[in-house]
Every structure is written in structure tokens, then in C-alpha cells.
Design a protein around this motif. Structure first.
Motif, PDB file in Angstrom:
ATOM      1  N   ILE A  77      -3.705  -0.296  -8.170  1.00  0.00           N
ATOM      2  CA  ILE A  77      -4.938  -0.579  -8.564  1.00  0.00           C
ATOM      3  C   ILE A  77      -5.464  -0.976  -7.186  1.00  0.00           C
ATOM      4  CG2 ILE A  77      -6.477  -1.731  -9.885  1.00  0.00           C
ATOM      5  CD1 ILE A  77      -4.302  -2.066 -11.400  1.00  0.00           C
ATOM      6  N   THR A  78      -4.972  -1.392  -6.309  1.00  0.00           N
ATOM      7  CA  THR A  78      -5.928  -2.078  -4.771  1.00  0.00           C
ATOM      8  C   THR A  78      -5.917  -0.483  -4.227  1.00  0.00           C
ATOM      9  OG1 THR A  78      -5.233  -4.121  -5.246  1.00  0.00           O
ATOM     10  CG2 THR A  78      -5.284  -3.615  -3.105  1.00  0.00           C
ATOM     11  N   VAL A  79      -4.965   0.058  -4.094  1.00  0.00           N
ATOM     12  CA  VAL A  79      -4.686   1.004  -3.037  1.00  0.00           C
ATOM     13  C   VAL A  79      -5.714   2.133  -3.644  1.00  0.00           C
ATOM     14  CG1 VAL A  79      -3.031   2.774  -2.305  1.00  0.00           C
ATOM     15  CG2 VAL A  79      -2.146   0.644  -2.351  1.00  0.00           C
ATOM     16  N   LEU A  80      -5.299   2.531  -4.726  1.00  0.00           N
ATOM     17  CA  LEU A  80      -5.887   3.052  -5.711  1.00  0.00           C
ATOM     18  C   LEU A  80      -7.770   2.859  -5.211  1.00  0.00           C
ATOM     19  CD1 LEU A  80      -4.252   3.851  -8.474  1.00  0.00           C
ATOM     20  CD2 LEU A  80      -4.216   5.980  -6.880  1.00  0.00           C
ATOM     21  N   LEU A  81      -8.000   1.510  -5.415  1.00  0.00           N
ATOM     22  CA  LEU A  81      -9.272   1.299  -5.270  1.00  0.00           C
ATOM     23  C   LEU A  81      -9.651   1.435  -3.353  1.00  0.00           C
ATOM     24  CD1 LEU A  81     -10.153  -1.856  -7.590  1.00  0.00           C
ATOM     25  CD2 LEU A  81     -10.690   0.133  -7.916  1.00  0.00           C
ATOM     26  N   ILE A  82      -9.414   1.135  -3.158  1.00  0.00           N
ATOM     27  CA  ILE A  82      -9.278   1.557  -1.955  1.00  0.00           C
ATOM     28  C   ILE A  82      -9.213   2.926  -1.040  1.00  0.00           C
ATOM     29  CG2 ILE A  82      -8.300   1.114   0.987  1.00  0.00           C
ATOM     30  CD1 ILE A  82      -7.756  -1.601  -0.198  1.00  0.00           C
ATOM     31  N   ARG A  83      -8.610   2.998  -1.824  1.00  0.00           N
ATOM     32  CA  ARG A  83      -8.740   4.675  -1.182  1.00  0.00           C
ATOM     33  C   ARG A  83      -9.685   5.991  -1.829  1.00  0.00           C
ATOM     34  NH1 ARG A  83      -4.166   7.244   1.533  1.00  0.00           N
ATOM     35  NH2 ARG A  83      -3.813   9.915   0.906  1.00  0.00           N
ATOM     36  N   LYS A 264       5.085   2.849   8.970  1.00  0.00           N
ATOM     37  CA  LYS A 264       5.636   4.118   9.687  1.00  0.00           C
ATOM     38  C   LYS A 264       5.796   5.127   8.590  1.00  0.00           C
ATOM     39  CE  LYS A 264       8.395   1.863  13.732  1.00  0.00           C
ATOM     40  NZ  LYS A 264       9.444   1.507  14.039  1.00  0.00           N
ATOM     41  N   GLN A 265       5.448   4.827   6.892  1.00  0.00           N
ATOM     42  CA  GLN A 265       5.340   5.866   6.021  1.00  0.00           C
ATOM     43  C   GLN A 265       5.280   6.420   5.626  1.00  0.00           C
ATOM     44  OE1 GLN A 265       8.595   4.799   4.619  1.00  0.00           O
ATOM     45  NE2 GLN A 265       9.374   3.521   5.352  1.00  0.00           N
ATOM     46  N   ASP A 266       4.613   7.168   5.798  1.00  0.00           N
ATOM     47  CA  ASP A 266       3.570   8.740   5.885  1.00  0.00           C
ATOM     48  C   ASP A 266       2.860   8.766   4.451  1.00  0.00           C
ATOM     49  OD1 ASP A 266       4.197   9.365   8.701  1.00  0.00           O
ATOM     50  OD2 ASP A 266       5.302  10.766   7.575  1.00  0.00           O
ATOM     51  N   ARG A 267       3.337   8.578   3.121  1.00  0.00           N
ATOM     52  CA  ARG A 267       3.379   9.033   2.383  1.00  0.00           C
ATOM     53  C   ARG A 267       1.976   7.393   1.498  1.00  0.00           C
ATOM     54  NH1 ARG A 267       6.424  12.070  -1.592  1.00  0.00           N
ATOM     55  NH2 ARG A 267       4.801  11.943  -3.226  1.00  0.00           N
ATOM     56  N   ARG A 271       4.646   3.260   0.250  1.00  0.00           N
ATOM     57  CA  ARG A 271       4.351   2.323   0.652  1.00  0.00           C
ATOM     58  C   ARG A 271       4.269   1.371  -1.050  1.00  0.00           C
ATOM     59  NH1 ARG A 271       1.023   5.164   4.827  1.00  0.00           N
ATOM     60  NH2 ARG A 271      -0.786   4.680   3.265  1.00  0.00           N
ATOM     61  N   ILE A 272       3.530   2.462  -1.562  1.00  0.00           N
ATOM     62  CA  ILE A 272       3.662   1.505  -3.263  1.00  0.00           C
ATOM     63  C   ILE A 272       4.814   0.545  -3.525  1.00  0.00           C
ATOM     64  CG2 ILE A 272       2.127   1.146  -5.530  1.00  0.00           C
ATOM     65  CD1 ILE A 272      -0.044   2.970  -3.436  1.00  0.00           C
ATOM     66  N   LEU A 273       5.247   2.274  -3.948  1.00  0.00           N
ATOM     67  CA  LEU A 273       6.810   1.505  -4.531  1.00  0.00           C
ATOM     68  C   LEU A 273       7.864   0.542  -3.945  1.00  0.00           C
ATOM     69  CD1 LEU A 273       8.494   2.944  -6.511  1.00  0.00           C
ATOM     70  CD2 LEU A 273      10.222   4.619  -4.954  1.00  0.00           C
ATOM     71  N   ILE A 274       7.748   0.644  -2.831  1.00  0.00           N
ATOM     72  CA  ILE A 274       8.666   0.148  -1.588  1.00  0.00           C
ATOM     73  C   ILE A 274       8.286  -1.257  -1.822  1.00  0.00           C
ATOM     74  CG2 ILE A 274       9.695  -0.736   0.495  1.00  0.00           C
ATOM     75  CD1 ILE A 274       9.624   2.469   0.543  1.00  0.00           C
ATOM     76  N   THR A 342       3.122  -7.708   0.854  1.00  0.00           N
ATOM     77  CA  THR A 342       1.943  -7.360  -0.261  1.00  0.00           C
ATOM     78  C   THR A 342       0.706  -6.511   0.826  1.00  0.00           C
ATOM     79  OG1 THR A 342       2.656  -9.296  -1.203  1.00  0.00           O
ATOM     80  CG2 THR A 342       0.075  -8.895  -1.211  1.00  0.00           C
ATOM     81  N   THR A 343       0.758  -7.111   2.026  1.00  0.00           N
ATOM     82  CA  THR A 343       0.100  -6.397   3.081  1.00  0.00           C
ATOM     83  C   THR A 343       0.185  -5.115   3.760  1.00  0.00           C
ATOM     84  OG1 THR A 343       0.800  -7.800   5.531  1.00  0.00           O
ATOM     85  CG2 THR A 343      -1.337  -8.460   3.225  1.00  0.00           C
ATOM     86  N   GLY A 344       1.471  -5.491   3.412  1.00  0.00           N
ATOM     87  CA  GLY A 344       2.147  -3.531   4.269  1.00  0.00           C
ATOM     88  C   GLY A 344       1.585  -3.274   3.141  1.00  0.00           C
ATOM     89  N   ALA A 345       1.671  -3.107   1.852  1.00  0.00           N
ATOM     90  CA  ALA A 345       1.982  -2.017   0.972  1.00  0.00           C
ATOM     91  C   ALA A 345       0.756  -1.564  -0.235  1.00  0.00           C
ATOM     92  CB  ALA A 345       2.244  -2.847  -0.221  1.00  0.00           C
ATOM     93  N   GLY A 346       0.024  -2.579   1.047  1.00  0.00           N
ATOM     94  CA  GLY A 346      -1.873  -2.217   0.235  1.00  0.00           C
ATOM     95  C   GLY A 346      -2.915  -3.038   0.176  1.00  0.00           C
ATOM     96  N   GLY A 347      -2.004  -3.591   0.000  1.00  0.00           N
ATOM     97  CA  GLY A 347      -2.675  -5.678  -0.703  1.00  0.00           C
ATOM     98  C   GLY A 347      -3.420  -5.951  -0.066  1.00  0.00           C
TER      99      GLY A 347
END
Length: 591
Positions: A77-83, A264-267, A271-274, A342-347
Motif C-alpha cells: 500500500i505504501t509503495v503504491l501510494l508513493i508511486r 539493485k532490484q530493478d522491479r 522489492r515488495i515481494l522479497i 522495511t525501508t529497502g522494500a519501500g516502507g
């Protein structure tokens, strides 16, 4: 909107006629303090409400499989809001403030007055293992910056009010005005002068008063002093401080490594999944890693440390002291991974709370192990010393750490051991790291403002604004005769040589050809390429001014070419830099 603009114009007219800028800044610092304190309270309650809604019905003696899913949902949810809504990387809140100070004239986007609060609430409320302090500090800074911009104040005033907002936000979320003030000095590098001290104090005290009025006078952590500090145990405090310094090194390097892996994860879906899977597993195994971790800290400080294993697969180990300590060591070791994931995945969140969490566990584990021998150390006290130590080491902010722990626990009677632990941790990490996590990336790019005024002024200077483009160029296929014609039209003694595609090839110096420039027999026999030389250094237009000055110093040159992707841009001279330096210094230092 028109009515609002009309009101603002009336306020500005009144201000210009009736009140000096200094007094107006004091008035604005009061407003910023109240708004930032309110923002801290709102964020704190939003996070508490979200966590209670998601986990309030969990049984303490049973595992909860929702822990596996919640973190990924929150990060998604966080990543989608930011993106797709905010459309701007929020990053680490404190680093974003520092970048705004050095490269954006302290101007912070309006959306940061709410976006960091919204995204950090979702991240932390769904289990993200980070703190809310950095997001609310950015919120406060954005409030101060935008309020100052509204009234068209200068750079120094905008910077000061942004610092007031951050100071107030930290003071408000912890009920700790002195810690908020020291945070802006040690971490945000705001100069402590008489003109800045009073606004910072007003904001911090106002935010604390606002928090007290709305939330009561309870400390952030509940702590009762059962055993005062014994000077005979001073060596144990020193040892713990050194250990906290080493833990700070571990924290810093793991954060860099894990966040580097995610970059380094392009997609972003990868990042969210990992991140979601990794964080979910860690929280399922160790539920104390959920969110900020303040519940676990309170449990340790109040002697209920076995409750840390509530909802855990290790719940049955509560009564086995040895195995309990081993689990605590695992929690300590994995906390930084949970934070970095948390921060690396987009939180969105900060490292304030994780450093307090790890410090608390470090102090408790250390004192518990020592107590296996003859000493009887107060584990709750050493948990506090550890909190001060790890925060001091990770954030490079020893005084902030000491006063924060003292203020939020009411533990001023332990001031001396807190100072010792904090100082030892700070001195230890200095042997391994030059900058804190907040500062390291900016420092590497030469974008960090420090208390060193010379370096600060160089950082504020923008290279592209001092590039000289009035030098007459000469084509590499030209001859000496063509060069003489160019010289006759130029007032400079340097002539950049370029090819037909504007690629930089070298320079011709007037002093080097003075002896032959009037020999007409050589005009068509001598080409420009025979006369040109390569400069000792070349400058990229996006280089920091500090790096440029180092190139001038190492080369001994007074003029250097500016080249980007081999293309000639212009020249930069020491004289122009010194002139610009004086202008920025006057602008930066004006009271």
C-alpha cells in the motif's frame, strides 16, 4: 483560495509595517511548534489505532499467522501510494531534510506536510520495523519551510523555521524539548547562535506543551528507579558503551548492505515481494520486531521481560533464563535486518526507534550475562544505558541520546552513566565510520552541511552558476593564422580547442604562443593541435564545489575547463569562485 491569498497579503503588510523580521520569526516559531506538535500527536495515535485494530485480538500464548501477511500488505500500500499518488520518493526523512538544506534552498515540498505521516502510519501500523520519528521530523520541517516560504522569508529564515519544525516534532512525539533542540544541532547541523536558539526553544517547548495538553504528562516509557548508580560499577558502563559502539557499526553496515541489495532490484514488485516475505517471516518468528518496538522496551524497563516472547513460537521458553537470553540475542541481531528490509522494500520510517530497541536489548542482555557472576547489576538501568549508547553511535548524536533517554524516562538521576555510555559508544564508532547513516550518502556527494562554515558555504554554492562561457573557442583543424584572428577578438588568454561536434580537445594558452604568434611564415604551417595542451584537471558541471577546490589545489591551476560527456561547457576560475564564495558567505551569515 483567493480569500486565503488576500488574508496572507494583509498579514504580510501588517508584518512589514508593525513588526521586525526577528520578532516575526519568533511568532512563526510558536505557530510551527504548535502545528508540528499536533502532527506528532496525530501520527502517534494513528499508528496506535492501526496496530490495535490489526493485532488487538491476538492471544499472547499462541502464534499468529497474520504476522506473515500484514507487513507485505503495508509495504505494498505504501509503495503504491508513493508511486501513483505522491509521485516523489520520500526516502529517509532526516536525509531528505538535510538535502533540502544543502541543495534546495531549504524548500521542502508541500505534500511532505502530510505524505510522510500517511505512509509511515501504514508502514508501521502493518508491522514495518521502523520508527515514526524521522517521518514526523520531515513533516515538521515541511511545515516550517512552507510557512516561511509563504511569507517570502530568506534562506536563513526558511532553514531556521524548518529546523524549528523538526525540533518541535521530536519534542512533541517524545515530550522531550531538550532532545528536540539538540537533535537539530547535532543531526540537522543547525548553527546554535543567539538568533537561532530562541526560536528553536520556543518551537520545542510549544510542541511539548501541546502534547502535554492533549495527551497528558505520561512519559513515553514507564520507568521506576529501583537501584541508583554505583560508581564501583563504572567499568561495566564503559564496557557496555564500547559494545554499543560496535553494535552501532553493525547496525550501520547492515543497513547499507541490505538497502544496497534492494536498490539493485530493478522491479519495484520484486522489492515488495522479497521484502514482504522476509519481513513477515522475521516478525512471525519474533513478534517483538513488529512496528516501533516500544512495547518490548517498556516490558524490559518494567521487569516484565518474559512478555517479549508473547505471540512467539518461543513462548514456551519463558521460564528458561539461558534460552531466553539466546532468543534475545537473536532478536537484537535480526532487528536491523527487519528495519533495513522495511525501508529497502519501500516502507517509510526512521531509525530512531530501532536504535532505542537494539540499545535496550543490548543493555539488558549485557547486564543479565554479567549477573551470572557475582555482580548484581540493575538490568533496567543498563537497558537505558544501552539505549543511549546505540542511539549515540548510530546517529552520531551523543547529547541528543543522553537527554532523550533522561527526558522520556524521567531518569535524570542516571545522567552520569548515560553520558559515559553515550560517549564511549560514539568514540568507538568514530574508529570505524566517518559519518552517520543520515549523513554518509550526502557527505560522499559533497552535499552535507556541517558546522564548519567554510565547507557549508562551499556546499551551498552551485557550480553551474559560476561557469564562464565567454571564452572564444577554436576548431582543432584551424591553423595558427586562424588562432591569431581569434586572439584579436578575445579579452581572455585561454582558448578552448573543440572539434566539429563540440567535444573538448584541449586548450591553447596565450603565454605559450606569444613568441611565434607574429611570425607569419608559421601561420599556415602550424596547426592548433600542435600548440594545444591538456589541462591538469577537468571539472564536471555536477561536481561539488569542495571537490572542485581540491582539484584547483592539487593542480595549482587558476582556470579549469568544465566538460560533460566530453562536450565543452565553459571554464571555471578561482577568482569567480572566490567572488561567489563571499556573496554566499554574506547571505548565509546575515543575522
Amino acid at each position: 483560495m483567493e480569500k486565503m491569498n488576500a488574508i496572507l497579503k494583509k498579514i504580510e503588510k501588517w508584518r512589514m509595517e508593525r513588526i521586525s523580521e526577528r520578532k516575526f520569526i519568533l511568532l512563526l516559531s510558536l505557530v510551527v511548534g504548535a502545528l508540528s506538535g499536533l502532527a506528532a500527536i496525530v501520527l502517534k495515535n494513528l499508528i496506535h489505532f492501526t496496530i490495535h485494530h490489526l493485532t488487538g485480538n491476538f492471544s499472547v500464548d499462541d502464534v499468529s499467522y497474520q504476522y506473515l501477511a500484514y507487513p507485505m500488505i503495508g509495504i505494498l500500500i505504501t509503495v503504491l501510494l508513493i508511486r501513483y499518488v505522491i509521485k516523489e520518493d520520500l526516502g529517509h526523512g532526516v536525509s531528505k531534510i538535510l538535502y533540502a538544506f544543502s541543495k534546495k534552498n531549504s524548500k521542502i515540498s508541500k505534500h511532505n506536510m502530510y505524505s510522510s505521516m500517511l505512509t509511515s502510519t501504514i508502514t508501521i501500523g502493518f508491522g514495518g520495523s521502523v520508527g515514526a520519528e524521522a517521518p514526523v521530523a520531515l513533516t515538521g520541517a515541511a511545515i516550517g519551510s512552507n510557512l516561511a516560504q509563504t511569507f517570502r522569508l530568506n534562506y536563513r529564515a526558511i532553514t531556521l523555521l524548518a529546523g524549528c519544525g523538526s525540533s518541535a516534532a521530536i519534542a512533541g512525539i517524545f515530550n522531550a524539548p531538550l532532545a528536540g533542540l539538540l537533535f537539530t544541532i547535532e543531526v540537522l547541523m543547525i548553527d546554535l547562535t543567539m538568533s537561532s536558539l530562541l526560536p528553536l526553544l520556543i518551537s520545542a517547548v510549544t510542541a511539548t506543551t501541546t502534547s502535554y495538553f492533549l495527551m497528558g504528562d505520561g512519559y513515553h516509557f514507564r520507568f521506576s528507579l529501583n537501584q541508583s548508580f554505583d560508581v564501583n560499577n563504572l567499568h561495566w558502563v564503559i564496557i557496555l558503551g564500547i559494545i554499543c559502539g560496535l553494535i552501532s557499526v553493525y547496525f550501520t553496515r547492515v543497513m547499507k548492505w541490505v538497502e544496497g541489495y534492494f536498490k539493485k532490484q530493478d522491479r519495484f514488485l520484486n522489492r515488495i515481494l522479497i521484502g514482504g516475505v522476509g519481513l513477515g517471516i522475521l516478525i512471525f518468528l519474533f513478534p517483538s520486531l513488529w512496528g516501533e518496538g516500544y512495547v518490548s522496551i517498556n516490558q524490559i524497563l518494567n521487569g516484565n521481560y518474559t512478555d517479549v516472547l508473547n505471540n512467539s513460537v518461543f513462548y514456551s521458553l519463558k521460564n528458561n533464563q539461558t534460552l531466553l537470553i539466546i532468543v534475545f540475542i537473536a532478536i537484537l541481531a535480526f532487528k536491523v535486518f527487519a528495519t533495513a528490509i522495511t525501508t529497502g522494500a519501500g516502507g517509510v520510517g526512521g531509525i530512531f526507534a530501532p536504535t532505542l530497541f537494539m540499545g535496550c536489548f543490548a543493555g539488558f542482555i549485557f547486564s543479565s550475562i554479567v549477573n551470572q557472576g557475582s555482580p548484581e547489576l540493575a538490568t533496567e538501568n543498563y537497558a537505558l544505558y544501552g539505549m543511549a549508547g546505540v542511539m549515540s553511535g548510530v546517529m552520531f548524536a551523543p547529547m541528543t541520546a543522553v537527554f532523550l533517554i533522561a527526558e522520556i524516562t524521567g531518569g535524570y538521576t542516571l545522567f552520569v552513566p548515560l553520558l559515559i555510555s553515550s560517549a564511549c559508544a560514539y568514540l568507538t564508532i568514530l574508529a570505524f565510520e566517518k559519518h552517520s547513516l543520515y549523513h554518509c550518502h550526502l557527505a560522499e556527494r559533497g552535499e552535507l552541511l556541517t558546522h564548519n562554515k567554510d565547507k557549508t558555504v562551499l556546499t551551498l554554492m552551485k557550480l553551474r552558476k559560476v561557469i564562464e562561457t565567454d571564452l572564444v573557442t577554436i576548431d582543432e583543424e584551424a591553423c595558427l593564422g586562424d588562432l591569431v584572428k581569434v586572439i584579436s577578438k578575445s579579452k581572455r588568454n585561454i582558448f578552448p580547442v573543440i572539434d566539429k561536434d563540440n567535444n573538448f580537445r584541449g586548450v591553447v594558452l596565450l603565454d605559450n604562443i606569444r613568441s611565434i604568434m607574429f611570425n607569419k611564415e608559421m601561420y599556415h604551417k602550424t596547426s592548433v593541435t600542435d600548440l594545444m595542451v591538456m589541462p591538469p584537471e577537468m571539472v564536471h558541471p555536477d561536481e561539488s564545489m569542495e571537490k572542485v577546490m581540491k582539484k584547483f589545489k592539487s593542480s595549482g591551476a587558476w582556470n579549469l575547463p568544465v566538460v560533460e560527456n566530453r562536450k565543452y561547457i565553459g571554464f571555471i576560475s578561482k577568482a569567480t569562485i572566490f567572488s561567489a564564495y563571499r556573496s554566499v558567505l554574506v547571505h548565509f551569515s546575515e543575522e
